[in-house]
Structure formats: structure tokens, C-alpha cells
Design an enzyme around this catalytic site. Structure first.
Site, PDB file in Angstrom:
ATOM      1  N   HIS A   1     -17.850  73.169 147.424  1.00  0.00           N
ATOM      2  CA  HIS A   1     -17.965  71.838 148.111  1.00  0.00           C
ATOM      3  C   HIS A   1     -18.064  71.007 146.692  1.00  0.00           C
ATOM      4  CE1 HIS A   1     -18.252  73.191 152.043  1.00  0.00           C
ATOM      5  NE2 HIS A   1     -19.078  73.977 151.583  1.00  0.00           N
TER       6      HIS A   1
ATOM      7  N   ASP B   1     -25.512  75.763 156.511  1.00  0.00           N
ATOM      8  CA  ASP B   1     -24.395  76.533 157.377  1.00  0.00           C
ATOM      9  C   ASP B   1     -24.979  77.285 158.431  1.00  0.00           C
ATOM     10  OD1 ASP B   1     -21.942  75.422 156.853  1.00  0.00           O
ATOM     11  OD2 ASP B   1     -21.795  76.563 154.722  1.00  0.00           O
TER      12      ASP B   1
ATOM     13  N   GLU C   1     -24.155  83.350 156.042  1.00  0.00           N
ATOM     14  CA  GLU C   1     -24.268  81.800 156.634  1.00  0.00           C
ATOM     15  C   GLU C   1     -23.900  81.491 158.021  1.00  0.00           C
ATOM     16  OE1 GLU C   1     -22.847  79.091 153.406  1.00  0.00           O
ATOM     17  OE2 GLU C   1     -21.094  80.087 153.081  1.00  0.00           O
TER      18      GLU C   1
HETATM   19  C1  3PY Z   1     -25.087  76.297 152.845  1.00  0.00           C
HETATM   20  O1  3PY Z   1     -26.490  76.158 152.686  1.00  0.00           O
HETATM   21  O2  3PY Z   1     -24.684  76.382 153.529  1.00  0.00           O
HETATM   22  C2  3PY Z   1     -24.656  76.657 151.095  1.00  0.00           C
HETATM   23  O3  3PY Z   1     -23.521  76.947 151.196  1.00  0.00           O
HETATM   24  C3  3PY Z   1     -25.320  76.391 150.119  1.00  0.00           C
HETATM   25  O4  3PY Z   1     -24.948  75.153 149.647  1.00  0.00           O
HETATM   26 MG    MG Z   2     -22.539  77.236 152.926  1.00  0.00          MG
END
Ligand code: 3PY
Ligand code: MG
Length: 252
Positions: free
Chosen positions: A44, A174, A148
């Protein structure tokens, strides 16, 4: 980096900064902060491969761990990050055992995986010969699978058991979006913390390092209390804003 694996397994917090902005000068400054490493966010963040190469050298140049969060779980990107001198690669969105196995295959040389040989900056960063690098790379370079999503959480024990994986890394933004069915981002929502307990337990059972993105001291202390010790502590963009806000506080 020699000693890095032992350092991560000693259980003490290993805290690193998270970079979204490109620039070797900036990476050199970030590496001089009182933290243990610097992570280049190539998913990102605004960092491309030709940006990352001199940034990794600048970080390693002051004996801090260069960490790369790759754009995706793509074997080419994983190998490229290690070839550029990364000590640790974090791969996003690992949602199945097959994806975790593919990650290990790209990250480790035989007999563990099928990492392809090549690259010069890794030798410069490691200050070693090809023969020595090959001998030590599988134990001195580490790979983390990001947990995630709901799928990853459901399979976390199976993913953690994949041979060759060094750690799991929770992406709480996420994960909180997934667990709230898109309602919001809350890194310390009760269901996120419960999920993190499950990840920490899977790490413990399989001898993996438990990691997570924290970003603030409040979040970080909650994660440390739950057994996580490989933590993204601060973010470059946030540090600038917080520094400026603190500098003008009370003046305007
Ligand atoms: C998230 O928290 O989803 C990440 O990928 C860390 O930035
Ligand atoms: Mg993430």
C-alpha cells in the site's frame, strides 16, 4: 542478518517502523530511530523496486533489519525482495495452506523450498560470499504470512504448521473489516482481539514468531499483552503529522 532469528524468538518486543514513502535518505533516517528495523510497505506504500534497493542498503548500513511487505504473494516479488537484501519478507493475504506453501517455496532455497539463485545486493548487504550466503540464507532470512481474512483465521492452525514458515503477521485493519462484514476498521475490537489470541496460540504451538501491525502505542501494548512480539510500531507519515502537531501545540 545473523542473530535475527534468535532475537525474534527471545520473546522480547522487536519493534519496527513502517514506511510508505520512498527515498534512501529517508530510510537512512528511519533506520536511525530507536527501533529494531524498518519495513518498506510495497503493497500500500508508494515504494517501487528501484526505490527499495537503495533503501534496503541504507537500513542495513546502520545494522537495522530491512523488512519488506511485498505487493502480493507472488514468487517473483518474494525472491526479488530477498535478492535486494531484505532480511524479512511479509506477504499479504495468505488464505490457504497452498498459498503458505507457495510463499515458503519462493522464500527458501532447497531442501526447504525452491528460491532461485541470483542477485548482488543481497551479498553486499549480508557482506558475504555466494557460498556462505547459500549456506546461511534459509536460517537468516525469515518469511511471515499475513493473517487478515476470515478464511485465514479458520485455517490458522494448518497455515502455521506449514514447514519453513517463520512467523504469522496479523493485518488488523483488513481483519477487522472482514470480521465486521465491512462495517469498519477497529484494530482493538473484541472480535479482533479474540482472533489474535487464536493466531498467537497457533504460533506458539508451531514455534512461529507472532507479529502484527500496531501503529500506535495503545494498540501495541494490547498486542504485546496478548503475546505478540514482532510489531510495526510507528508509520512514517503519522510520525511527520504527529511531530508537526506537537510542534505547534499551544501556539496555534
Ligand atoms: C492490515 O492491517 O490490514 C495491514 O495490512 C497492515 O497495514
Ligand atoms: Mg492488510
Amino acid at each position: 542478518m545473523t542473530g535475527l532469528r534468535d532475537r525474534l524468538h527471545d520473546g522480547k518486543p522487536f519493534l519496527f517502523s513502517w514506511m510508505s514513502m520512498a527515498g534512501a535518505q529517508l530510510a537512512g533516517q528511519m533506520a536511525r530511530l530507536p527501533l529494531d528495523g524498518v519495513c518498506l510497505d510495497m503493497q500500500h506504500g508508494m515504494i517501487g523496486f528501484s526505490d527499495a534497493v537503495p533503501m534496503i542498503s541504507a537500513i542495513a548500513g546502520v545494522s537495522k533489519a530491512p523488512i519488506v511487505r511485498v505487493l502480493w504473494n507472488d514468487p517473483g516479488l518474494v525472491g526479488q525482495a530477498f535478492d535486494a537484501g531484505a532480511s524479512i519478507v511479509i506477504a499479504p493475504m495468505i488464505n490457504s495452506v497452498a498459498q503458505a506453501q507457495a510463499l515458503v517455496k519462493a522464500a527458501k532455497y532447497p531442501p526447504i523450498g525452491q528460491r532461485s539463485w541470483g542477485g548482488y545486493t543481497m551479498l553486499q548487504v549480508a557482506k558475504t560470499t555466494p557460498a556462505e550466503y547459500l549456506k546461511m540464507a534459509n536460517s537468516t532470512t525469515l518469511v511471515f504470512a499475513m493473517i487478515e481474512t476470515r478464511e485465514a483465521l479458520d485455517l490458522v492452525d494448518e497455515i502455521a504448521a506449514v514447514p519453513g514458515l517463520d512467523g504469522l503477521f496479523v493485518g488488523p485493519s483488513d481483519l477487522s473489516i472482514a470480521l465486521s462484514n465491512g462495517a469498519g476498521i477497529n484494530k482493538t475490537a473484541p472480535e479482533v482481539l479474540t482472533a489474535m489470541d487464536k493466531v498467537a496460540a497457533a504460533c506458539k504451538r508451531n514455534g512461529l514468531v507472532p507479529g502484527a501491525f500496531a501503529g500506535t502505542p495503545e494498540v501495541m501494548s494490547q498486542y504485546i499483552a496478548r503475546g505478540f512480539n514482532f510489531l510495526a510500531a510507528v508509520v512514517d507519515v503519522d510520525l511527520l503529522r504527529q511531530g508537526a502537531e506537537a510542534a505547534v501545540k499551544g501556539i496555534r
